[in-house]
Design an enzyme around this catalytic site. Structure first.
Site, PDB file in Angstrom:
ATOM      1  N   ILE A   1       0.834  -1.200   0.000  1.00 40.27           N
ATOM      2  CA  ILE A   1       0.000   0.000   0.000  1.00 40.27           C
ATOM      3  C   ILE A   1       0.864   1.243   0.000  1.00 40.27           C
ATOM      4  O   ILE A   1       0.721   2.133  -0.816  1.00 40.27           O
ATOM      5  CB  ILE A   1      -0.927   0.038   1.240  1.00 40.27           C
ATOM      6  CG1 ILE A   1      -1.802  -1.202   1.270  1.00 40.27           C
ATOM      7  CG2 ILE A   1      -1.785   1.275   1.187  1.00 40.27           C
ATOM      8  CD1 ILE A   1      -2.651  -1.289   2.511  1.00 40.27           C
ATOM      9  N   GLU A   2       1.795   1.289   0.868  1.00 39.63           N
ATOM     10  CA  GLU A   2       2.472   2.557   1.091  1.00 39.63           C
ATOM     11  C   GLU A   2       3.785   2.315   1.804  1.00 39.63           C
ATOM     12  O   GLU A   2       3.911   1.399   2.596  1.00 39.63           O
ATOM     13  CB  GLU A   2       1.595   3.443   1.979  1.00 39.63           C
ATOM     14  CG  GLU A   2       1.996   4.864   2.005  1.00 39.63           C
ATOM     15  CD  GLU A   2       0.952   5.677   2.757  1.00 39.63           C
ATOM     16  OE1 GLU A   2       1.045   6.896   2.704  1.00 39.63           O
ATOM     17  OE2 GLU A   2       0.076   5.083   3.400  1.00 39.63           O
TER      18      GLU A   2
ATOM     19  N   TYR B   1       8.021   5.361   8.759  1.00 40.00           N
ATOM     20  CA  TYR B   1       8.154   4.481   9.904  1.00 40.00           C
ATOM     21  C   TYR B   1       7.941   3.019   9.554  1.00 40.00           C
ATOM     22  O   TYR B   1       7.964   2.168  10.400  1.00 40.00           O
ATOM     23  CB  TYR B   1       7.175   4.902  11.002  1.00 40.00           C
ATOM     24  CG  TYR B   1       7.502   6.276  11.455  1.00 40.00           C
ATOM     25  CD1 TYR B   1       8.587   6.491  12.281  1.00 40.00           C
ATOM     26  CD2 TYR B   1       6.792   7.371  10.972  1.00 40.00           C
ATOM     27  CE1 TYR B   1       8.944   7.753  12.661  1.00 40.00           C
ATOM     28  CE2 TYR B   1       7.151   8.643  11.352  1.00 40.00           C
ATOM     29  CZ  TYR B   1       8.226   8.828  12.198  1.00 40.00           C
ATOM     30  OH  TYR B   1       8.590  10.090  12.566  1.00 40.00           O
TER      31      TYR B   1
ATOM     32  N   ASP C   1       1.005  13.654  15.871  1.00 40.87           N
ATOM     33  CA  ASP C   1       1.220  13.716  14.430  1.00 40.87           C
ATOM     34  C   ASP C   1      -0.105  13.605  13.691  1.00 40.87           C
ATOM     35  O   ASP C   1      -0.250  12.803  12.773  1.00 40.87           O
ATOM     36  CB  ASP C   1       2.195  12.631  13.965  1.00 40.87           C
ATOM     37  CG  ASP C   1       2.735  12.929  12.574  1.00 40.87           C
ATOM     38  OD1 ASP C   1       2.625  14.092  12.139  1.00 40.87           O
ATOM     39  OD2 ASP C   1       3.254  12.015  11.930  1.00 40.87           O
TER      40      ASP C   1
END
Lengths: 477, 336
Positions: free
Chosen positions: A122-123, A127, A244
């Site tokens: 996906i991505e 991190y 965040d």
């Protein structure tokens, strides 16, 4: 935890969930009791000793086990009534005392990642890597987030990753992404591959905003904002600062549910807040002014500021304050929210980076907030809420809980029912998502930027000229 | 709610403990006691708050219900849990500090687990060693590197065994809250509070693993009860423990469990003293193996449950050899 100001439908759902939970708790109670009986049998010896001492000491004067056969001789206490009035969780119906049972679950080894079948990536974020996967046994689709581990790091497993796991484990809210478990690679002699098994959510808000031809309707913005506030309120109630919050960390499923994700920056705090927190948190565009000015002691209000930035972004489909660097970000904040004065932010001068700050005088044209003019289509209540969220003084920002009670959510148009939310073509479903241009959250261990006096006077003298020239230019680069 | 609850051991886990590699239960108890004491000592030398050290104690107890104790050196497991918990707390400690501390605690210089009549220990400067410190107080660089490697390996291993759940709720704050609710039983606050905390800290060492079988509220109530009895405070007439959601049965069990620790601890120390051949100090795996040899029980290097893995034997051939020789010596000494 769902908000009170939710629509009837949402409330019903929450009630049902609560009921199910209660039922589960009851069953759990039964189980624990059975377990305890077994355990006690295994420790008969110790128990006998216990009985002996208890009887010898003669200090026990009560009998609370109306629901189980007495194992030994006991006296019946006359103090029953007093107990009933004071004890927590008295069962009013039968008069039998019902004690709260706490269930913390159990512990044990974690499972192998081989229980999952990887479907697609996906991505890739700062991190870790996220991919879509299917649990082989159940066929359930999940998101696997791999923890980035640097084998050369002699500090061991990254503390941010461990914190993220712990916090996700502790969280249970419909607007916070759920972690099902943690799995590791098959080779358990060396733990290098650690995967968080998260519920799979189709979209992230950032890519939706980028791709949608028309902005969200007012009612849709309200639904999203309400869910966000409810999730953030839950986190803050549980002493978690997310640190965040941004649109790319907010996920949206096809049922219109928003989920807060990515706890890589989050941490537990106490009250009063810890004295030395790192300022290197929150992606620049969503970073609160007190962080930019170097406050080492900050509160949940930094998350509220980010919520304000997200509110603005939901309205315009563009990040609200796209500063190029810290000083530029601060300049944009002051342009939008006004110059801090002793009235609007009394503690401002005491912040470390504020000393060298030379601000335009009070007569300057743009010293007031321009939120009203930037969002001409927003209702008065909406502007009031946004101005509150983006108050320069962190103490004046509403808490996430207070925000939920804001009039904005009660006004027409009402928040849209989640089920009526439009759906979007999934990107996470098939093709690889492109990487975002949003700057990443600051990395751990970087030096905090010290905004020097020089920097500031320079920028602001330029800014004064700019003001005289004809107001702020806020066109996006 | 998670701040007040702990994951508890299942009956299976408690039962399984008895079958670990044929290690007699009293030996396991002794190892448990010694290692928990070692963690506490290290926590003090590292100037860690007791909340951190106590959490490390709880995690270690959990770990040993998943993994047999013999699969790793006990002191290493203690160091790794302490390192892990400190890392997640506001007071992290460096591997170097841990290495120095544990090296010191395992060296012959310490008073740790030595009979009180032995010569007084030299002043211990473990965390901030001055340049003049005698070299034997500090590990050599290679010893440190090996310790560090083992530490990181074990950290991951422990997290794996516990499903990365490092949450451990302690009863200490609850106990103080309960005391406040009880108006400190109308005795001196300091006395009764201190005794309560002492009971809670001692319970960390209990081989009954009270922290794994009972929730913090029950532990807190039991400690308050014991402390009140010790200082002779008058408790409420009614069944006040029910206010704190503790049953009388549970309370009775915990009260006795906590009170029995004093005698049991003394016995453990005698046993440990025997096991380490009268030298005192921290018990090590080779001591346990030698003890098993004396009793005529053969036990492999954690092979009982297959949890040992290659690291125990393959990691450090030199140390393994030294260990074998020590064992041999012990056997020779036994025979003579």
């Amino acid at each position: 935890m769902a908000s009170k100001s939710k629509s009837r439908w949402a409330d019903d759902e929450a009630d049902a969930a609560l009921e199910a939970q209660l039922k589960k708790a009851k069953e759990e109670k039964k189980r624990i009791k059975a377990e305890k009986l077994r355990k006690l049998e295994a420790e008969t010896h110790a128990r006998e000793a216990a009985a002996a001492v208890a009887v010898a000491a003669g200090t026990h004067e009560g009998d609370n086990s109306a629901n189980e056969p007495p194992a030994k001789r006991r006296r019946i206490s006359p103090a029953r009534e007093t107990v009933q009035t004071t004890a927590a969780g008295v069962d009013g119906s039968g008069g039998a005392l019902q004690l709260l049972r706490f269930d913390g679950g159990t512990f044990g080894r974690c499972r192998s990642v081989e229980n999952y079948d990887k479907l697609n990536d996906i991505e890739e974020g700062a991190y870790g890597w996220v991919s879509r996967a299917k649990e082989i046994a159940t066929g359930k689709v999940v998101a696997l987030k791999r923890l980035k581990i640097d084998p050369k790091d002699r500090g061991g497993l990254p503390v941010t990753g461990l914190r993220e796991i712990q916090m996700l484990k502790d969280c249970d809210h419909r607007n916070v992404v759920k972690m099902r478990e943690v799995v590791v690679g098959d080779d358990t002699s060396k733990i290098e591959n650690i995967f968080l098994v998260l519920e799979f959510v189709e979209h992230d808000l950032k890519s939706i905003l980028e791709d949608m031809p028309e902005p969200f309707l007012a009612s849709e913005v309200k639904t999203l904002l309400q869910q966000l506030a409810s999730g953030v309120a839950y986190l803050h109630d549980n002493w978690i600062l997310h640190r965040d919050l941004k649109t790319s960390n907010l996920l949206l499923n096809n049922r219109g549910q928003l989920k807060i994700a990515d706890f890589g920056m989050a941490r537990y705090v106490g009250d009063p807040p810890p004295a030395k927190l790192t300022q290197l948190v929150v992606t620049l565009w969503y970073r609160a002014p007190e962080l930019l000015l170097g406050a080492a002691r900050y509160t949940a209000a930094i998350d509220v500021w980010s919520v304000g930035c997200i509110f603005g972004e939901l309205l315009t489909r563009e990040p609200l304050l796209q500063g190029r660097h810290e000083v530029d970000e601060l300049a944009r904040i002051f342009a939008l929210c006004g110059i801090p004065t002793d009235d609007t932010w009394p503690a401002f001068r005491r912040l470390p980076n504020a000393r060298g700050l030379r601000l335009p005088g009070k007569t300057a044209a743009a010293s007031g907030a321009t939120i009203r003019t930037r969002f001409p289509l927003l209702t008065a209540a909406g502007v009031a809420l946004l101005s509150g969220l983006l108050a320069l003084d962190p103490d004046r920002r509403p808490t996430a809980r207070e925000m939920l009670a804001h009039e904005y959510f009660r006004q027409d148009p009402k928040p849209k029912q989640e089920a009526m939310f439009p759906t979007f073509p999934s990107k996470a479903g098939q093709e690889r998502r492109r990487r975002r241009e949003t700057p990443n959250a600051p990395a751990r261990g970087q030096a905090a930027v010290d905004l020097g006096a020089v920097d500031f006077s320079g920028i602001f003298s330029g800014r004064e000229k700019e003001e005289r020239g004809g107001g702020f230019s806020l066109r996006m680069v | 709610m998670s701040h007040m609850t702990n994951p508890l051991a299942t009956p299976d886990q408690l039962f399984q403990r008895r079958s670990y590699g044929a290690l007699p239960i009293e030996l396991q108890d002794a190892i448990f006691f010694a290692t928990q004491c070692l963690t506490q000592a290290a926590g003090i030398l590292l100037e860690l708050p007791q909340s951190v050290t106590a959490q490390a104690n709880v995690l270690l107890a959990r770990y040993w219900l998943v993994e047999p104790p013999m699969s790793h050196e006990f002191s290493d497991v203690s160091a790794a849990t302490l390192y892990l918990v400190a890392k997640l707390s506001p007071t992290p400690r460096s591997p170097r500090d841990l290495s120095n501390t544990y090296f010191y605690l395992l060296s012959p210089h310490t008073s740790f687990f030595r009979p009180p009549n032995s010569p007084p220990p030299p002043p211990p400067p473990p965390t901030a060693p001055p340049a003049s410190a005698s070299p034997s107080h500090l590990p050599t660089e290679s010893t440190y590197l090996r310790f560090h490697t083992r530490l990181l390996h074990l950290e991951a291993h422990i997290l794996h065994a516990l499903s990365f759940n490092t949450h451990a709720a302690l009863p200490h704050p609850l106990a103080i809250t309960y005391l406040q609710a009880l108006d400190f039983l109308h005795v001196r606050k300091e006395t009764v509070a201190r005794t309560t905390i002492q009971y809670l800290n001692a319970a960390l060492l209990s081989p009954q693993m009270l922290y794994l079988t009972h929730q913090p509220n029950a532990l807190a109530v039991a400690a308050v009860y014991n402390a009140a009895r010790d200082v002779g405070a008058k408790m409420p007439e009614c069944e006040w423990w029910e206010v704190f959601d503790v049953e009388r049965e549970e309370l009775g069990f915990l009260v006795v469990g906590m009170r029995s620790l004093v005698g049991w601890g003394a016995q453990m120390r005698r046993e440990l003293d025997e096991m380490t051949g009268g030298k005192g100090g921290m018990v090590r795996r080779r001591d346990v193996e030698a003890e098993l040899g004396r009793r005529g029980i053969r036990v492999g290097n954690g092979e009982g449950d297959g949890g040992g893995g290659p690291e125990g034997s393959g990691l450090d051939a030199e140390e393994e050899m030294a260990r074998r020789m020590d064992e041999k010596m012990a056997e020779v000494e036994m025979a003579s």
